[in-house]
Scaffold this motif. Structure first.
Motif, short mmCIF file in Angstrom:
data_model
loop_
_atom_site.label_atom_id
_atom_site.label_comp_id
_atom_site.label_asym_id
_atom_site.label_seq_id
_atom_site.Cartn_x
_atom_site.Cartn_y
_atom_site.Cartn_z
N THR B 284 -47.83 2.42 -19.69
CA THR B 284 -47.08 2.58 -20.95
C THR B 284 -46.32 1.28 -21.21
N GLY B 285 -46.03 1.04 -22.48
CA GLY B 285 -45.36 -0.21 -22.84
C GLY B 285 -46.36 -1.34 -22.97
N HIS B 286 -45.84 -2.52 -23.28
CA HIS B 286 -46.71 -3.66 -23.55
C HIS B 286 -47.24 -4.27 -22.26
N PRO B 287 -48.55 -4.64 -22.24
CA PRO B 287 -49.09 -5.21 -21.00
C PRO B 287 -48.49 -6.58 -20.64
N GLU B 288 -48.12 -7.38 -21.63
CA GLU B 288 -47.54 -8.71 -21.32
C GLU B 288 -46.05 -8.82 -21.66
N ARG B 289 -45.70 -8.40 -22.85
CA ARG B 289 -44.29 -8.53 -23.29
C ARG B 289 -43.45 -7.46 -22.63
N ARG B 290 -43.30 -7.52 -21.30
CA ARG B 290 -42.54 -6.47 -20.65
C ARG B 290 -41.57 -7.03 -19.62
N LEU B 291 -40.60 -6.23 -19.26
CA LEU B 291 -39.60 -6.63 -18.28
C LEU B 291 -40.28 -7.02 -16.97
N PRO B 292 -39.81 -8.08 -16.32
CA PRO B 292 -40.50 -8.57 -15.12
C PRO B 292 -40.42 -7.63 -13.93
N HIS B 293 -39.52 -6.66 -13.99
CA HIS B 293 -39.36 -5.78 -12.83
C HIS B 293 -39.83 -4.35 -13.12
N HIS B 294 -40.60 -4.18 -14.18
CA HIS B 294 -40.83 -2.84 -14.72
C HIS B 294 -42.31 -2.49 -14.82
N ALA B 295 -42.69 -1.36 -14.18
CA ALA B 295 -44.07 -0.86 -14.29
C ALA B 295 -43.98 0.62 -14.63
N SER B 296 -44.50 0.98 -15.80
CA SER B 296 -44.39 2.39 -16.22
C SER B 296 -45.76 2.94 -16.58
N PHE B 297 -45.94 4.21 -16.30
CA PHE B 297 -47.26 4.83 -16.47
C PHE B 297 -47.12 6.27 -16.98
N VAL B 298 -48.25 6.78 -17.48
CA VAL B 298 -48.36 8.22 -17.63
C VAL B 298 -49.57 8.67 -16.81
N VAL B 299 -49.38 9.77 -16.11
CA VAL B 299 -50.42 10.29 -15.21
C VAL B 299 -50.91 11.61 -15.80
N GLU B 300 -52.20 11.67 -16.03
CA GLU B 300 -52.73 12.86 -16.70
C GLU B 300 -52.75 14.09 -15.79
N PHE B 301 -52.58 15.23 -16.38
CA PHE B 301 -52.71 16.59 -15.79
C PHE B 301 -51.50 17.04 -14.98
N ILE B 302 -50.59 16.15 -14.65
CA ILE B 302 -49.46 16.58 -13.82
C ILE B 302 -48.14 16.13 -14.45
N GLU B 303 -47.08 16.50 -13.77
CA GLU B 303 -45.77 16.37 -14.39
C GLU B 303 -44.88 15.40 -13.57
N GLY B 304 -44.11 14.59 -14.32
CA GLY B 304 -43.33 13.53 -13.70
C GLY B 304 -42.36 13.99 -12.63
N ILE B 349 -44.01 8.19 -15.39
CA ILE B 349 -43.37 7.70 -14.16
C ILE B 349 -43.09 6.20 -14.27
N VAL B 350 -41.92 5.80 -13.78
CA VAL B 350 -41.49 4.40 -13.90
C VAL B 350 -41.15 3.88 -12.50
N PHE B 351 -41.79 2.77 -12.13
CA PHE B 351 -41.42 2.07 -10.89
C PHE B 351 -40.76 0.76 -11.30
N SER B 352 -39.53 0.55 -10.87
CA SER B 352 -38.87 -0.71 -11.20
C SER B 352 -38.40 -1.37 -9.91
N VAL B 353 -38.82 -2.61 -9.75
CA VAL B 353 -38.60 -3.30 -8.48
C VAL B 353 -37.33 -4.15 -8.52
N GLY B 354 -36.91 -4.55 -7.33
CA GLY B 354 -35.71 -5.37 -7.24
C GLY B 354 -35.84 -6.41 -6.15
#
Lengths: 83, 399
Positions: B284-304, B349-354
């Motif tokens: 989810t979100g833009h593939p390039e124009r995105r925060l450097p520490h941010h990876a967000s997704f949607v996963v089909e069939f299940i709940e966050g 689901i959002v994974f944000s690194v540090g």
């Protein structure tokens, strides 16, 4: 209250919406920075300044020239006459 | 068990140097910054020093920074303060649909007070179209509020272009910089916004400290009335330790920013590459124009929420949408506004690194996450005929 129009100020402080007693603190601060004979303009929406600023001028020996009203705020004019 | 913290958009741990800088102001330097004796004057000096550090991080004059209790307060202050100050000129605001709740709900409260809000749509990446702003502007428009980047989808918005459009019509622009300040380079002189919100805990500072940049000469009605703290713009005895910590965190962020970005980007890209190998998972979100520490997704069939629970049992901490939406078990309005279906948005689901995360942390996640997905899909009535996530089997087979 003395109403005036078209007074040219040497220094202006815009403290519209800033809380009381910022009008007195600004006055105190800026009057020290200008020369005797120069005019200070204070823009404020605070009604209490109508009493406070003339009283402050009397207490400190500066000349209160008057106010100009706009739709949203007042313009106060003070001439530095103290040394 | 290994512990992996991948929720840096929720909050960050304090850096040890930040905590050290704060400690004296919890103890011997407890003075009230308005007191005229030396104890108070030292507290005031500490605040002014912090103000200079925060101002330097975003390249503005210290006098344009007002400290608040949080990013949410800064957002409330910006929207309400400008709307009320400008109401005689117009009562129309333009707000994007990918804003944080502290902007969305403030704008809604202004609607109830008689202001009119145009809610700006976004594209599938969550990007605001500057042309849509051009179309939304009216003679009554007094404020545009568009986030610098959403913490849910990581997309960095075209603020500069928005400012250029707004300036032509002399409309004020606010940007919520809570997710960006201290995480990407921010130069307000270049960005051109009139107001910019920040939160210390997003860049390894303490919770309880935020700030609002207010362009010099801009009139704003206070949110909190009382004394003359913050030049008569925000009353209340200052949270001196937190403000000092924010200043220290800002100076460290400025010093280490490039290094942090480089570190975070590598981990982020590794997560995105690895997670997208799992079938029926989408970025989810833009593939390039995105925060450097941010990876967000949607996963089909299940709940966050279920994913978060199982991941946390493996010691992996992540988020599902914004912290606020997540607790409310509600589909994220941000994801819905991007055209993602309500059912799919549930699998957010959002994974944000540090800076303390390692490549091994990502390996651990990439090993455990497909197992978690498999387990949940096995239980999901929507995932019948589904392949094996750990083997990268292709797609849902129907059934």
């Amino acid at each position: 209250m003395k109403f005036v129009q078209g007074i040219k100020a040497d220094v202006t402080a815009d403290i519209v919406y800033m809380m009381c007693p910022m009008h007195l603190l600004k006055l105190d601060d800026l009057i020290k920075q200008i020369e005797t004979g120069q005019v200070l303009e204070i823009l404020t929406d605070y009604d209490g300044a109508l009493e406070d600023i003339p009283a402050w001028c009397e207490k400190t020996g500066n000349e209160f020239l008057g106010i100009e009203e706009t739709e949203d705020y007042y313009k106060f004019y003070i001439k530095k006459t103290s040394s | 068990m290994r512990k992996v913290y991948f929720d840096h958009v929720a909050t960050n741990p304090l850096l040890p140097e930040v905590l050290d800088s704060m400690m004296p102001y919890f103890k011997e330097e407890f003075g009230n910054p308005l007191s005229v004796y030396d104890l108070g004057l030292r507290a005031r000096d500490a605040i002014e020093n912090a103000r200079s550090e925060v101002a330097s991080l975003i390249n503005v004059k210290p006098s344009t920074i007002v400290f608040t209790s949080s990013g949410a307060e800064a957002n409330n202050f910006a929207l309400k303060g400008i709307a009320l100050a400008k109401q005689n000129e117009g009562k129309h605001l333009i707000v994007s649909r990918v804003e944080h709740h502290s902007v969305l709900n403030t704008a809604r409260s202004l609607e109830k007070m008689g202001f009119v809000v145009t809610w700006l749509p976004v594209d599938k990446y969550g990007l605001v179209d500057p042309d849509a702003i051009k179309k939304a502007l009216t003679k009554e428009t007094v404020l545009i509020s568009v986030t610098h980047a959403s913490s849910e989808i990581g997309t960095i918005e075209p603020i500069k272009e928005i400012v250029n459009i707004a300036k032509e019509k002399k409309v004020i622009v606010h940007s919520d910089g809570v997710a960006t300040c201290g995480n990407i380079p921010v130069d307000i002189q270049d960005l051109g916004v009139d107001l910019y919100s920040m939160a210390a805990h997003q860049f390894y500072g303490p919770k309880g400290a935020g700030a609002l940049y207010i362009r010099e000469g801009l009139r704003i009605v206070p949110l909190i009335y009382g004394g003359i703290q913050e030049s008569g713009r925000r009353a209340g005895t200052e949270n001196v330790p937190a403000i000092v910590g924010m200043g220290k965190a800002a100076s460290l962020a400025k010093r280490d920013l490039n290094q942090r970005i480089e570190h975070n980007k590598k981990l982020r890209d590794k997560i995105i590459e690895g997670v997208l190998k799992i079938p029926n998972v989408y970025l989810t979100g833009h593939p390039e124009r995105r925060l450097p520490h941010h990876a967000s997704f949607v996963v089909e069939f299940i709940e966050g929420e279920a994913m978060l629970l199982l991941l946390s049992m493996k010691g992996i901490y992540a988020a599902s949408g914004s912290a606020c939406s997540s607790r409310a078990l509600k589909s994220s309005p941000v994801l819905l506004s991007m055209g993602i279906s309500s059912a799919l948005a549930q699998g957010s689901i959002v994974f944000s690194v540090g800076i303390s995360n390692t490549s091994e942390d990502v390996d651990y996640l990439l090993n455990e996450f497909p197992l978690v997905i498999n387990k949940l899909r096995e239980m999901s009535p929507f995932a019948k005929g589904w392949g094996d996530a750990t083997k990268g089997d292709k797609c849902y087979t129907g059934g």
